[in-house]
Design an enzyme around this catalytic site. Structure first.
Site, short mmCIF file in Angstrom:
data_model
loop_
_atom_site.label_atom_id
_atom_site.label_comp_id
_atom_site.label_asym_id
_atom_site.label_seq_id
_atom_site.Cartn_x
_atom_site.Cartn_y
_atom_site.Cartn_z
N GLY A 201 0.82 -1.20 0.46
CA GLY A 201 -0.17 -0.09 0.28
C GLY A 201 1.35 1.20 -0.15
N LYS A 258 2.91 0.68 6.02
CA LYS A 258 2.75 2.57 6.78
C LYS A 258 1.60 3.33 6.53
CE LYS A 258 3.92 5.80 3.96
NZ LYS A 258 2.69 7.52 5.05
N HIS A 262 -4.81 0.26 9.54
CA HIS A 262 -5.86 1.75 10.67
C HIS A 262 -6.88 1.95 9.29
CE1 HIS A 262 -4.68 5.67 9.10
NE2 HIS A 262 -4.15 4.72 8.45
#
Length: 358
Positions: A201, A258, A262
């Site tokens: 990502g 990173k 979340h």
């Protein structure tokens, strides 16, 4: 007849409650003021004024070409922004007030390498802002997110279908990644002994490029959505691969996540972490997963940092059904995904660096 003093509270307490209420009712103005000064390039104007010297209000309104009928209102905006730490009011020639940049407003200078102006533009984009008007409706709808209720489609589907929004999102993530350059200067030990790493990502590769420059012998691969990396070119030790982290992550000594986890609920995080574990399981003895993310600790963090983390949790939960986590939440995820141990280290003001070992 009910007492005018709620639950026997003193009048002073009630008025304090009123002040808190009104402060938050008007809180939306805070972000609008940020948008205003970024759109008018005020940090850039001050930055370029006489080699970064403070600028007087009369000089500022002259450059902005503010009509005389609006100078008082502009002065109110500048005074409020200064009160909140975005400008410093100093005294120059004959004790005249002038505005200087602070650490916060320096981050909004668009020509700066560490500019976070794209982050302001992204977060205050109408689609993102408008979704919050649907909170009441969202509570009773089947859709898990206010973004989905507002626009009728999940966040990640919308971002893939809307080129302008996708561009704004990627620019915001890229500028946020530039901030890591400062943090990585003190974290070289994270990459010692590694020969390869996959930045899952990793967007347009800003973080990967920072790592590659610091460690020229380290082979770095960025795994991202195909439409993000299709026109990107790598270098000697940097390659871009289009793929899906939920299906497969390329083999490497380490995997970097990173601000990825979340974005997802616990079940989705479990799938990602299991694929990470598979990716680092090989002959290498240094295999690990490096997570850069938020760790909520209301007992140890300063109030301002805690407030930021809790606000981020609200944002992630309501916009994309994501989650900011406490250490016990992280530990549960890691153990259930089959990892044996982990280590949490400070990283930046609100982020932590977590090393996970199989």
């Amino acid at each position: 007849m009910a007492s005018p003093l709620n639950n026997g509270r003193k009048a002073s307490e009630i008025f304090q409650g009123q002040a808190l209420l009104y402060k938050h009712l008007l809180g939306f103005i805070d972000s609008k003021c940020l948008k205003w000064m970024v759109e008018l390039d005020i940090p850039d104007i001050i930055h370029s004024h006489s080699h970064g010297q403070p600028i007087t209000f009369s000089e500022l309104v002259s450059i902005l070409q503010v009509p005389p009928t609006k100078t008082r209102q502009v002065q109110s905006l500048m005074r409020y922004l200064a009160h909140n730490g975005f400008f410093e009011i100093v005294r120059i020639h004959d004790n005249i007030e002038a505005y200087a940049l602070t650490a916060a407003s320096e981050l909004l200078v668009k020509s700066s390498e560490l500019s976070l102006a794209p982050m302001v533009e992204y977060f205050l984009e109408p689609n993102c802002q408008g979704a919050w008007n649907q909170l009441k409706r969202w509570v009773h709808e089947e859709d898990l997110t206010v973004f989905g209720v507002s626009l009728g489609t999940p966040f990640w589907d919308f971002i893939n279908k809307d080129p302008a929004y996708n561009k704004s999102f990627n620019e915001a993530m890229a500028c946020d990644s530039q901030m890591l350059n400062l943090a990585f200067r003190d974290c070289n030990w994270v990459f010692e002994g590694l020969e390869s790493i996959v930045d899952v990502g990793g967007g347009t590769g800003i973080t990967a490029k920072i790592i590659c420059e610091a460690f020229p012998k380290l082979k770095c691969m960025v795994l991202e959505r195909p439409n993000v990396v299709e026109n990107l070119s790598g270098s000697n030790n940097l390659t871009f691969v289009g793929g899906d982290m939920f299906k497969c992550i390329p083999k490497a000594d380490a995997v970097l996540l990173k601000l990825v986890l979340h974005n997802w609920n616990d079940n989705d995080c479990m799938k990602i972490l299991e694929n990470c574990k598979e990716a680092i399981s090989g002959e290498s003895k240094t295999g690990k997963v490096v997570v850069i993310d938020t760790v909520i600790n209301e007992n140890k963090d300063e109030r301002q940092v805690t407030e930021l983390k809790l606000l981020m949790d609200v944002h992630m939960a309501c916009i994309i059904n994501g989650k900011e986590r406490k250490e016990e939440d992280w530990k549960k995820l890691f153990m259930e995904a089959g990892f044996q141990s982990y280590k949490i280290s400070p990283f930046t003001g609100y982020l932590s660096l977590i090393e996970i070992y199989p």
